[in-house]
Design an enzyme around this catalytic site. Sequence first.
Site, PDB file in Angstrom:
ATOM      1  N   HIS A  19       0.840  -1.185   0.000  1.00 54.88           N
ATOM      2  CA  HIS A  19       0.000   0.000   0.000  1.00 54.88           C
ATOM      3  C   HIS A  19       0.881   1.242   0.000  1.00 54.88           C
ATOM      4  O   HIS A  19       1.949   1.255   0.602  1.00 54.88           O
ATOM      5  CB  HIS A  19      -0.901   0.038   1.246  1.00 54.88           C
ATOM      6  CG  HIS A  19      -1.969  -0.995   1.223  1.00 54.88           C
ATOM      7  ND1 HIS A  19      -3.129  -0.828   0.510  1.00 54.88           N
ATOM      8  CD2 HIS A  19      -2.053  -2.211   1.804  1.00 54.88           C
ATOM      9  CE1 HIS A  19      -3.884  -1.902   0.663  1.00 54.88           C
ATOM     10  NE2 HIS A  19      -3.249  -2.760   1.435  1.00 54.88           N
ATOM     11  N   ALA A  27      14.283 -19.483   8.134  1.00 50.29           N
ATOM     12  CA  ALA A  27      13.031 -19.228   8.855  1.00 50.29           C
ATOM     13  C   ALA A  27      12.977 -17.806   9.405  1.00 50.29           C
ATOM     14  O   ALA A  27      14.000 -17.223   9.766  1.00 50.29           O
ATOM     15  CB  ALA A  27      12.879 -20.237   9.990  1.00 50.29           C
TER      16      ALA A  27
END
Length: 181
Positions: A110, A156
């Site tokens: 956005h 991870a």
Amino acid sequence: MKSQVRKHLQFSIFNYFRMIKNRFFLGKLGKMVFIDKRVEFIRFPKNIYIDDEVIIKEGARICSCNEQAIIAVGKRTTIGYHTFIFASKKIEIGDDCLIAPFVYIVDSNHQIEKGININIQTNITDAIKIGNDVWIASNVTILKGVSIANGAVIAANSVVNCSVPENEIWGGSPAKKIGER
């Protein structure tokens, strides 16, 4: 030699039913695709192309967010539990990739211009390309414009906001090179 996941994968009648049902809704659904329960293909499923022998685990959400957005998943790729793949432009995932649980791949952000409500500002989009033989570990976020080359590994809990070269291991937030394969 089959991986542990593929060696112990058992198609039930429900998996066959989900595979047959989704052939009518997706742009392409290859042979012997394992679709687990509670997998969702959202908004424009005709723009989603899944190749042969892909495994999509429970709770995955794959969303073509508009009429032009494309998602393509290559042969023998595994998409882990509760992984979200959201394309506003294009997301390509190569062959023989492992995508662990809770991965988030999104090709848009956005805008945040001051003085205009965020919820009415347009998205900025840029395609994502993931090569062949890539391992993306759990809880990774891959952001717009990223290209992950063949053989790369993402550790991870990483946030990937720039492109990753072939056979490199990246980790951290933001992700950076931490080794080589």
